[in-house]
Design a protein around this motif. Sequence first.
Motif, PDB file in Angstrom:
ATOM      1  N   PRO A   2       0.835  -1.212   0.000  1.00  0.00           N
ATOM      2  CA  PRO A   2       0.000   0.000   0.000  1.00  0.00           C
ATOM      3  C   PRO A   2       0.867   1.259   0.000  1.00  0.00           C
ATOM      4  N   TRP A   3       0.312   2.321  -0.499  1.00  0.00           N
ATOM      5  CA  TRP A   3       1.005   3.602  -0.485  1.00  0.00           C
ATOM      6  C   TRP A   3       0.018   4.706  -0.128  1.00  0.00           C
ATOM      7  N   SER A   4       0.547   5.834   0.312  1.00  0.00           N
ATOM      8  CA  SER A   4      -0.300   6.980   0.647  1.00  0.00           C
ATOM      9  C   SER A   4       0.486   8.268   0.452  1.00  0.00           C
ATOM     10  N   LEU A   5      -0.215   9.299  -0.008  1.00  0.00           N
ATOM     11  CA  LEU A   5       0.361  10.619  -0.210  1.00  0.00           C
ATOM     12  C   LEU A   5      -0.633  11.666   0.276  1.00  0.00           C
ATOM     13  N   SER A   6      -0.132  12.748   0.810  1.00  0.00           N
ATOM     14  CA  SER A   6      -0.993  13.899   1.099  1.00  0.00           C
ATOM     15  C   SER A   6      -0.191  15.169   0.864  1.00  0.00           C
ATOM     16  N   GLY A   7      -0.891  16.202   0.421  1.00  0.00           N
ATOM     17  CA  GLY A   7      -0.225  17.460   0.137  1.00  0.00           C
ATOM     18  C   GLY A   7      -1.183  18.452  -0.469  1.00  0.00           C
ATOM     19  N   THR A   8      -0.674  19.300  -1.354  1.00  0.00           N
ATOM     20  CA  THR A   8      -1.497  20.313  -2.004  1.00  0.00           C
ATOM     21  C   THR A   8      -1.244  20.292  -3.506  1.00  0.00           C
ATOM     22  N   TYR A   9      -2.199  20.832  -4.234  1.00  0.00           N
ATOM     23  CA  TYR A   9      -2.132  20.820  -5.697  1.00  0.00           C
ATOM     24  C   TYR A   9      -2.610  22.159  -6.227  1.00  0.00           C
ATOM     25  N   LEU A  10      -2.136  22.512  -7.416  1.00  0.00           N
ATOM     26  CA  LEU A  10      -2.681  23.639  -8.155  1.00  0.00           C
ATOM     27  C   LEU A  10      -2.844  23.232  -9.615  1.00  0.00           C
ATOM     28  N   GLU A  11      -3.704  23.956 -10.296  1.00  0.00           N
ATOM     29  CA  GLU A  11      -4.023  23.659 -11.704  1.00  0.00           C
ATOM     30  C   GLU A  11      -4.213  24.962 -12.451  1.00  0.00           C
ATOM     31  N   SER A  12      -3.751  25.000 -13.687  1.00  0.00           N
ATOM     32  CA  SER A  12      -3.954  26.156 -14.559  1.00  0.00           C
ATOM     33  C   SER A  12      -4.226  25.653 -15.958  1.00  0.00           C
ATOM     34  N   CYS A  13      -5.274  26.177 -16.604  1.00  0.00           N
ATOM     35  CA  CYS A  13      -5.588  25.738 -17.959  1.00  0.00           C
ATOM     36  C   CYS A  13      -5.960  26.926 -18.833  1.00  0.00           C
ATOM     37  N   ASN A  14      -6.224  26.651 -20.108  1.00  0.00           N
ATOM     38  CA  ASN A  14      -6.515  27.720 -21.061  1.00  0.00           C
ATOM     39  C   ASN A  14      -8.001  28.032 -21.173  1.00  0.00           C
ATOM     40  N   CYS A  15      -8.843  27.392 -20.360  1.00  0.00           N
ATOM     41  CA  CYS A  15     -10.260  27.740 -20.364  1.00  0.00           C
ATOM     42  C   CYS A  15     -10.493  29.047 -19.612  1.00  0.00           C
ATOM     43  N   GLU A 117      10.413  13.730 -17.557  1.00  0.00           N
ATOM     44  CA  GLU A 117      11.639  14.480 -17.294  1.00  0.00           C
ATOM     45  C   GLU A 117      11.814  14.697 -15.793  1.00  0.00           C
ATOM     46  N   ARG A 118      13.080  14.793 -15.393  1.00  0.00           N
ATOM     47  CA  ARG A 118      13.406  15.185 -14.025  1.00  0.00           C
ATOM     48  C   ARG A 118      13.969  16.601 -14.086  1.00  0.00           C
ATOM     49  N   VAL A 119      13.238  17.539 -13.477  1.00  0.00           N
ATOM     50  CA  VAL A 119      13.605  18.954 -13.539  1.00  0.00           C
ATOM     51  C   VAL A 119      13.417  19.576 -12.155  1.00  0.00           C
ATOM     52  N   PRO A 120      14.075  20.691 -11.879  1.00  0.00           N
ATOM     53  CA  PRO A 120      13.783  21.405 -10.630  1.00  0.00           C
ATOM     54  C   PRO A 120      12.333  21.891 -10.623  1.00  0.00           C
ATOM     55  N   ILE A 121      11.645  21.646  -9.530  1.00  0.00           N
ATOM     56  CA  ILE A 121      10.269  22.125  -9.376  1.00  0.00           C
ATOM     57  C   ILE A 121      10.197  22.949  -8.093  1.00  0.00           C
ATOM     58  N   ASP A 122       9.848  24.213  -8.237  1.00  0.00           N
ATOM     59  CA  ASP A 122       9.702  25.114  -7.096  1.00  0.00           C
ATOM     60  C   ASP A 122       8.213  25.335  -6.877  1.00  0.00           C
ATOM     61  N   TYR A 123       7.683  24.730  -5.815  1.00  0.00           N
ATOM     62  CA  TYR A 123       6.245  24.792  -5.528  1.00  0.00           C
ATOM     63  C   TYR A 123       6.053  25.623  -4.263  1.00  0.00           C
ATOM     64  N   ARG A 124       5.126  26.578  -4.317  1.00  0.00           N
ATOM     65  CA  ARG A 124       4.915  27.461  -3.171  1.00  0.00           C
ATOM     66  C   ARG A 124       3.426  27.671  -2.902  1.00  0.00           C
ATOM     67  N   ASP A 125       3.065  27.619  -1.612  1.00  0.00           N
ATOM     68  CA  ASP A 125       1.735  28.019  -1.147  1.00  0.00           C
ATOM     69  C   ASP A 125       1.911  29.244  -0.261  1.00  0.00           C
ATOM     70  N   GLY A 127      -0.806  31.479   1.422  1.00  0.00           N
ATOM     71  CA  GLY A 127      -2.184  31.867   1.680  1.00  0.00           C
ATOM     72  C   GLY A 127      -3.078  31.486   0.516  1.00  0.00           C
ATOM     73  N   ARG A 128      -3.618  32.483  -0.155  1.00  0.00           N
ATOM     74  CA  ARG A 128      -4.517  32.237  -1.276  1.00  0.00           C
ATOM     75  C   ARG A 128      -3.819  32.341  -2.627  1.00  0.00           C
ATOM     76  N   ARG A 129      -2.508  32.434  -2.583  1.00  0.00           N
ATOM     77  CA  ARG A 129      -1.708  32.376  -3.805  1.00  0.00           C
ATOM     78  C   ARG A 129      -0.901  31.089  -3.813  1.00  0.00           C
ATOM     79  N   HIS A 130      -0.819  30.475  -4.970  1.00  0.00           N
ATOM     80  CA  HIS A 130      -0.122  29.203  -5.124  1.00  0.00           C
ATOM     81  C   HIS A 130       0.675  29.288  -6.416  1.00  0.00           C
ATOM     82  N   ALA A 131       1.899  28.768  -6.398  1.00  0.00           N
ATOM     83  CA  ALA A 131       2.756  28.919  -7.571  1.00  0.00           C
ATOM     84  C   ALA A 131       3.613  27.679  -7.764  1.00  0.00           C
ATOM     85  N   ALA A 132       3.964  27.422  -9.013  1.00  0.00           N
ATOM     86  CA  ALA A 132       4.870  26.329  -9.344  1.00  0.00           C
ATOM     87  C   ALA A 132       5.698  26.733 -10.557  1.00  0.00           C
ATOM     88  N   ARG A 133       7.004  26.569 -10.424  1.00  0.00           N
ATOM     89  CA  ARG A 133       7.905  26.758 -11.551  1.00  0.00           C
ATOM     90  C   ARG A 133       8.510  25.393 -11.873  1.00  0.00           C
TER      91      ARG A 133
END
Length: 204
Positions: A2-15, A117-125, A127-133
């Motif tokens: 078994p496995w388990s993960l918990s965390g946060t996510y963000l999404e951005s699309c062209n709609c 690909e394996r690349v640097p990922i900078d994920y930030r939360d 407050g109400r702003r969330h970002a990922a590079r």
Amino acid sequence: MPWSLSGTYLESCNCDVVCPCTTSGLTEPADHERCQVTFAFHVDSGNVDGVDVSGRSVAVFVDAPRVMAEGGWQVALYLDASADDGQAEALGRVFSGQAGGPMAALTPLIGEVLGVERVPIDYRDDGRRHAARVGDAIDVEIQDQVAPQFGEDGPVMTLTGIFHPANSTLTVARSTRATGAGVYGRSWDFAGGNAHSAPFTWSA
């Protein structure tokens, strides 16, 4: 195992805000000719087959037909460069759906894997702003939306009862920055478009 993960996510699309794909269980046409979306996940706590993947991030880019339920998705997977080989392999199996769990429900829709690909990922939360590079390929910042009648400190707007791998409740958000450069021949600027954020808790 078994496995388990918990965390946060963000999404951005062209709609436009809010996109028909999300509110229809992928059965209504997107606002534009193709649906192009980036999902970014940060694992606060996670263990996959005995491998601790806490603190690592993953991003998924999808280029799909206007009606996403039709399948034929083209997908790219980006794994955190700070992950060691064991962590990268474990995260790859979970986020590709090979290990079961929520992402496995989407695998029948995938027609082509553009790359992993394996690349640097900078994920930030923040407050109400969330970002990922995501390396030099994708740069996203989103802002959770509040009804103006409630003022800046009011409750964020949410969608509930949603079919989505991250969570059945998502914030309504807007991309304040959303660019892609050279993503398997694709470049874009979706600033002002649809976005979401949510916590996620997965297991299988």
